[in-house]
Design a protein around this motif. Structure first.
Motif, PDB file in Angstrom:
ATOM      1  N   GLU A  30      77.390 132.465  59.287  1.00  0.00           N
ATOM      2  CA  GLU A  30      78.655 133.179  59.510  1.00  0.00           C
ATOM      3  C   GLU A  30      79.253 133.608  58.177  1.00  0.00           C
ATOM      4  O   GLU A  30      79.165 132.874  57.189  1.00  0.00           O
ATOM      5  N   GLN A  56      79.634 146.614  56.858  1.00  0.00           N
ATOM      6  CA  GLN A  56      79.510 145.819  58.075  1.00  0.00           C
ATOM      7  C   GLN A  56      78.703 144.561  57.787  1.00  0.00           C
ATOM      8  O   GLN A  56      77.777 144.578  56.976  1.00  0.00           O
ATOM      9  N   VAL A  58      76.508 141.560  59.717  1.00  0.00           N
ATOM     10  CA  VAL A  58      75.827 141.177  60.945  1.00  0.00           C
ATOM     11  C   VAL A  58      75.046 139.899  60.655  1.00  0.00           C
ATOM     12  O   VAL A  58      74.384 139.797  59.620  1.00  0.00           O
ATOM     13  N   GLN A  62      73.454 137.279  65.734  1.00  0.00           N
ATOM     14  CA  GLN A  62      73.897 138.464  66.460  1.00  0.00           C
ATOM     15  C   GLN A  62      72.730 139.415  66.731  1.00  0.00           C
ATOM     16  O   GLN A  62      72.618 139.972  67.825  1.00  0.00           O
ATOM     17  N   ILE A  63      71.876 139.605  65.738  1.00  0.00           N
ATOM     18  CA  ILE A  63      70.722 140.493  65.904  1.00  0.00           C
ATOM     19  C   ILE A  63      69.823 139.972  67.034  1.00  0.00           C
ATOM     20  O   ILE A  63      69.379 140.728  67.902  1.00  0.00           O
ATOM     21  N   ALA A  65      70.716 138.192  69.493  1.00  0.00           N
ATOM     22  CA  ALA A  65      71.435 138.372  70.756  1.00  0.00           C
ATOM     23  C   ALA A  65      71.525 139.837  71.181  1.00  0.00           C
ATOM     24  O   ALA A  65      72.048 140.146  72.249  1.00  0.00           O
ATOM     25  N   GLY A  66      71.017 140.754  70.353  1.00  0.00           N
ATOM     26  CA  GLY A  66      71.014 142.169  70.717  1.00  0.00           C
ATOM     27  C   GLY A  66      72.147 142.987  70.144  1.00  0.00           C
ATOM     28  O   GLY A  66      72.261 144.176  70.423  1.00  0.00           O
ATOM     29  N   VAL A  67      73.016 142.368  69.326  1.00  0.00           N
ATOM     30  CA  VAL A  67      74.106 143.106  68.694  1.00  0.00           C
ATOM     31  C   VAL A  67      73.535 143.991  67.594  1.00  0.00           C
ATOM     32  O   VAL A  67      72.685 143.550  66.822  1.00  0.00           O
ATOM     33  N   GLN A  68      73.980 145.226  67.550  1.00  0.00           N
ATOM     34  CA  GLN A  68      73.523 146.149  66.516  1.00  0.00           C
ATOM     35  C   GLN A  68      74.706 146.606  65.679  1.00  0.00           C
ATOM     36  O   GLN A  68      75.839 146.632  66.160  1.00  0.00           O
ATOM     37  N   ASP A  70      77.404 149.020  63.973  1.00  0.00           N
ATOM     38  CA  ASP A  70      78.127 150.165  64.531  1.00  0.00           C
ATOM     39  C   ASP A  70      77.825 151.387  63.672  1.00  0.00           C
ATOM     40  O   ASP A  70      78.445 151.601  62.633  1.00  0.00           O
TER      41      ASP A  70
END
Length: 104
Positions: A30, A56, A58, A62-63, A65-68, A70
């Protein structure tokens, strides 16, 4: 010594020097409050009427989990500058002789 705030400042300096639209820092952990603050203070990039954070952060979690990040959809990251690959060990990389057959 915690270098993560310095990493964010270095990314910001690189984005500004290279006149990049957006810079993304991928972390295994984090981000610190200082990193989040530094990213927020970098401002926004506007493309086709929509704004995107200029810096940004990341996390690997998160990656997974599918977060990309922005980013503008339909944009391409194209660089016309070609540089020779550099070794991280300081040794010269072996000369690339092209693809080799899998079977003789």
């Amino acid at each position: 010594m915690n270098r993560t705030p310095a990493m964010m400042r270095e990314l910001r300096g690189t984005v500004e020097r290279e006149k990049a639209a957006v810079g993304i820092l991928l972390l295994a952990h984090e981000p610190t409050r200082g990193m989040v603050s530094e990213a927020a203070s970098a401002g926004m990039y506007t493309w086709e009427g929509k704004s995107f954070p200029k810096l940004q952060i990341v996390t690997a979690e998160q990656i997974i989990a599918g977060v990309q990040p922005d980013l503008p959809r339909g944009s391409m990251n194209v660089s016309f500058e070609r540089k020779e690959a550099q070794s991280l060990t300081g040794r010269k990389p072996p000369k690339d002789s092209g693809a080799r057959p899998l079977f003789d």
